[in-house]
Design a protein around this motif. Structure first.
Motif, PDB file in Angstrom:
ATOM      1  N   ALA A  32       1.314  -1.619   0.099  1.00  0.00           N
ATOM      2  CA  ALA A  32      -0.359  -0.186  -0.487  1.00  0.00           C
ATOM      3  C   ALA A  32       0.863   1.609   0.107  1.00  0.00           C
ATOM      4  O   ALA A  32       0.835   2.517  -0.810  1.00  0.00           O
ATOM      5  CB  ALA A  32      -0.715   0.073   1.853  1.00  0.00           C
ATOM      6  N   ALA A  33       1.776   1.673   0.524  1.00  0.00           N
ATOM      7  CA  ALA A  33       2.988   2.730   0.642  1.00  0.00           C
ATOM      8  C   ALA A  33       3.483   2.486  -0.280  1.00  0.00           C
ATOM      9  O   ALA A  33       4.186   4.034  -0.914  1.00  0.00           O
ATOM     10  CB  ALA A  33       3.982   2.212   2.003  1.00  0.00           C
ATOM     11  N   ALA A  34       3.631   1.472  -1.449  1.00  0.00           N
ATOM     12  CA  ALA A  34       4.446   1.701  -2.598  1.00  0.00           C
ATOM     13  C   ALA A  34       3.963   1.799  -3.453  1.00  0.00           C
ATOM     14  O   ALA A  34       4.133   2.412  -5.073  1.00  0.00           O
ATOM     15  CB  ALA A  34       5.169  -0.027  -3.168  1.00  0.00           C
ATOM     16  N   SER A  35       2.702   2.211  -3.557  1.00  0.00           N
ATOM     17  CA  SER A  35       1.643   2.600  -4.204  1.00  0.00           C
ATOM     18  C   SER A  35       1.344   3.964  -4.856  1.00  0.00           C
ATOM     19  O   SER A  35       0.462   4.002  -6.407  1.00  0.00           O
ATOM     20  CB  SER A  35      -0.305   1.722  -4.038  1.00  0.00           C
ATOM     21  N   GLY A  36       2.164   4.736  -4.054  1.00  0.00           N
ATOM     22  CA  GLY A  36       1.977   6.288  -4.924  1.00  0.00           C
ATOM     23  C   GLY A  36       0.397   6.844  -5.460  1.00  0.00           C
ATOM     24  O   GLY A  36      -0.090   6.881  -4.232  1.00  0.00           O
ATOM     25  N   ALA A  37       0.591   7.424  -6.356  1.00  0.00           N
ATOM     26  CA  ALA A  37      -0.878   7.755  -6.366  1.00  0.00           C
ATOM     27  C   ALA A  37      -1.463   6.619  -7.555  1.00  0.00           C
ATOM     28  O   ALA A  37      -2.775   7.073  -8.133  1.00  0.00           O
ATOM     29  CB  ALA A  37      -0.134   8.673  -7.590  1.00  0.00           C
ATOM     30  N   THR A  38      -1.927   5.120  -6.827  1.00  0.00           N
ATOM     31  CA  THR A  38      -2.629   4.717  -7.327  1.00  0.00           C
ATOM     32  C   THR A  38      -3.444   3.809  -6.266  1.00  0.00           C
ATOM     33  O   THR A  38      -2.934   3.563  -5.170  1.00  0.00           O
ATOM     34  CB  THR A  38      -2.273   3.198  -7.947  1.00  0.00           C
ATOM     35  N   TYR A  39      -4.142   3.292  -6.281  1.00  0.00           N
ATOM     36  CA  TYR A  39      -5.052   3.205  -4.841  1.00  0.00           C
ATOM     37  C   TYR A  39      -5.018   1.262  -4.525  1.00  0.00           C
ATOM     38  O   TYR A  39      -5.075   0.623  -5.714  1.00  0.00           O
ATOM     39  CB  TYR A  39      -6.660   2.424  -5.536  1.00  0.00           C
ATOM     40  N   PHE A  40      -4.867   1.214  -3.404  1.00  0.00           N
ATOM     41  CA  PHE A  40      -4.160  -0.616  -3.272  1.00  0.00           C
ATOM     42  C   PHE A  40      -5.000  -0.841  -2.177  1.00  0.00           C
ATOM     43  O   PHE A  40      -5.491  -0.477  -1.783  1.00  0.00           O
ATOM     44  CB  PHE A  40      -2.601  -0.856  -2.309  1.00  0.00           C
ATOM     45  N   VAL A  41      -5.805  -2.483  -2.787  1.00  0.00           N
ATOM     46  CA  VAL A  41      -7.151  -2.817  -1.609  1.00  0.00           C
ATOM     47  C   VAL A  41      -6.834  -4.135  -1.868  1.00  0.00           C
ATOM     48  O   VAL A  41      -6.458  -4.695  -2.813  1.00  0.00           O
ATOM     49  CB  VAL A  41      -8.533  -2.389  -2.576  1.00  0.00           C
ATOM     50  N   SER A  42      -6.992  -4.801  -0.775  1.00  0.00           N
ATOM     51  CA  SER A  42      -7.304  -6.560  -0.231  1.00  0.00           C
ATOM     52  C   SER A  42      -8.806  -6.565  -1.013  1.00  0.00           C
ATOM     53  O   SER A  42      -9.813  -6.260   0.040  1.00  0.00           O
ATOM     54  CB  SER A  42      -6.672  -6.576   1.060  1.00  0.00           C
ATOM     55  N   ALA A  43      -8.712  -7.808  -1.335  1.00  0.00           N
ATOM     56  CA  ALA A  43     -10.060  -8.660  -1.322  1.00  0.00           C
ATOM     57  C   ALA A  43      -9.316 -10.003  -1.621  1.00  0.00           C
ATOM     58  O   ALA A  43      -9.934 -11.204  -2.887  1.00  0.00           O
ATOM     59  CB  ALA A  43     -10.080  -8.031  -2.911  1.00  0.00           C
ATOM     60  N   PRO A  44      -9.145 -10.929  -0.242  1.00  0.00           N
ATOM     61  CA  PRO A  44      -9.275 -11.713  -0.154  1.00  0.00           C
ATOM     62  C   PRO A  44     -10.020 -12.557  -0.257  1.00  0.00           C
ATOM     63  O   PRO A  44     -11.597 -11.664   0.094  1.00  0.00           O
ATOM     64  CB  PRO A  44      -8.384 -12.084   1.134  1.00  0.00           C
ATOM     65  N   VAL A  45     -10.231 -13.950  -0.468  1.00  0.00           N
ATOM     66  CA  VAL A  45     -11.996 -14.570  -0.831  1.00  0.00           C
ATOM     67  C   VAL A  45     -11.788 -16.063   0.142  1.00  0.00           C
ATOM     68  O   VAL A  45     -10.681 -16.574   0.670  1.00  0.00           O
ATOM     69  CB  VAL A  45     -12.450 -14.382  -2.874  1.00  0.00           C
TER      70      VAL A  45
END
Lengths: 290, 290
Positions: free
Chosen positions: A107-120
């Motif tokens: 998440a910290a490395a994602s810069g100007a993009t979004y990082f979401v978790s979606a485990p199933v």
């Protein structure tokens, strides 16, 4: 929103998600560590190959479904990684079961993009039927994008707020409760059969009444039939998840007594060569009676 | 078969069964250790009082729903007991959760009558709605009689063969699996809340997906709300049942690792004065972290 998505990792789950999205009319750009595994998609309408994770991510939203922490790092932060290829405002949907630490790191490395978790929760066949249960957390704008994509593979997307690691906590805790149900049924079946009472009738009764859950219904049957091959979920991965649960407890300053017993059970099963069997195989390894 | 039945013991469960059978047109002859508890039945059509357990049994079939091993002995084998009052070919339906040993003992004392075990899953309110789940075992002729009576209080009567103690094994194993689910949820909720992830959302998700069972749905909520009063099932009785499970394992020559942890949990909760609270209150007593 256009219906374009990248998918990085087409193992059992990633592949099933890819097939489902393709069947629902998505244009899917695929990357996999072993390129030959992409051959099966060549004839499917809407499927494209990418040469790098960066290229798969260039369409603006990308799913990762890979084996472990290191694999998430490799496909995300390398020179050809997702972080380099995802356009500003794009979304990385991480569906792997990984540690909270690596989620925070990515998440910290994602810069100007979004990082979401979606485990199933649910097996690959559930993905192909659009019946997965998904835990989702991360920045709100990223969750909105993820929900549009995941609606087509799932029957439930449950949101857990802004912290990307929250959904991974949920997945780890969920697998801990599942493994506890496996162990509890195993112990009950063992005591009953040694006492001359039919554990199959017991399982039928529980499955038809107070434990009418898919876990008790399906896993109880796998334990009784010793149907550990082919694995629905590999024992080695189950053991890894119990390790994640114990780590989480330790970081949180608490204990996980059932987790300690489960860890010993998984360790014994691994030593006995059951790592590639179904995780219900921990039921075969009882304690020595002192 | 006429619709006459005796009921010995009108506590929470026995009383609910009595009210249900009366509402279904049965003629019910009641006996209770504390006679005042029978006052509530005086105005109900079809209800009669007996002066002794023997008299309640004299109608040819009798249900016992009492607190423990000693209470079953007292109402069965004394001079005014069921064994003395039940006519030859009559049936004693024992619905209490008691030890396999006392079941074997009562079956042996039954002479020319039938002794069957019929412990239940479900709360008293389920009995009043005719929705109990009943495990049934004992001589076939006795089971046939029991099924006719129990059909009116239950949604499922599952048969476990000729040995009277088999149904009690099932009840003991079932309560062990339930208590394990309580502990597993407690541990998971504890780790999640300490990690900053909402255990209520986790519980909602599990209850709507892989653990859509009445146990996980209802007990998870009781744990989260700390709704331990009034008890649905008393913690002291839960602890007794875990003791029965461990005894059963020991007699069968095996171990019950989750049972050992549960026993410690119940012991701590009892020491802290929670014996009369709901058994989900074991969730309040976590291990010290070393």
């Amino acid at each position: 929103m256009n219906r374009k998505v990248g998918i990085v990792g087409v193992g059992a789950m990633g592949g099933a998600i890819a097939r489902r999205l393709l069947s629902q009319g998505w244009e899917v750009t695929l990357w996999n560590l072993v390129p030959e595994d992409l051959d099966a998609f060549d004839d499917i309408q809407g499927a494209r190959r990418a040469k790098t994770p960066a290229e798969a991510a260039s369409v603006g939203r990308v799913i990762t479904s890979v084996a472990n922490d290191q694999a998430v790092r490799d496909v995300t932060t390398g020179p050809d990684g997702i972080a380099a290829g995802l356009p500003e405002g794009g979304t990385h949907i991480s569906m792997s079961t990984v540690s909270p630490e690596v989620v925070t790191e990515m998440a910290a490395a994602s810069g100007a993009t979004y990082f979401v978790s979606a485990p199933v929760f649910g097996r690959p066949v559930a993905a192909e039927d659009g019946k997965l249960w998904v835990a989702l957390s991360g920045p709100e704008a990223g969750r909105a994008v993820a929900k549009e994509v995941l609606a087509d593979v799932s029957q439930l997307v449950k949101e857990f707020g802004d912290a990307p690691e929250a959904a991974v906590h949920v997945k780890i805790a969920g697998n801990f409760v599942i493994a506890s149900a496996i162990e509890a049924m195993s112990e009950a079946f063992d005591v009953l059969s040694r006492s001359g009472t039919d554990p199959r009738l017991f399982h039928e009764m529980m499955s038809d009444s107070i434990f009418a859950s898919v876990i008790h219904q399906n896993y109880g049957r796998i334990i009784l039939d010793e149907a550990f091959d082919p694995p629905g979920f590999r024992l080695a991965l189950g053991g890894k998840d119990i390790g994640l649960a114990r780590d989480l407890a330790q970081h949180a300053g608490t204990s996980l007594p059932f987790g300690d017993i489960l860890a010993a059970r998984f360790a014994t099963a691994m030593e006995q060569g059951y790592g590639d069997k179904d995780w219900n195989a921990i039921s075969k390894f009882r304690d020595p009676v002192g």
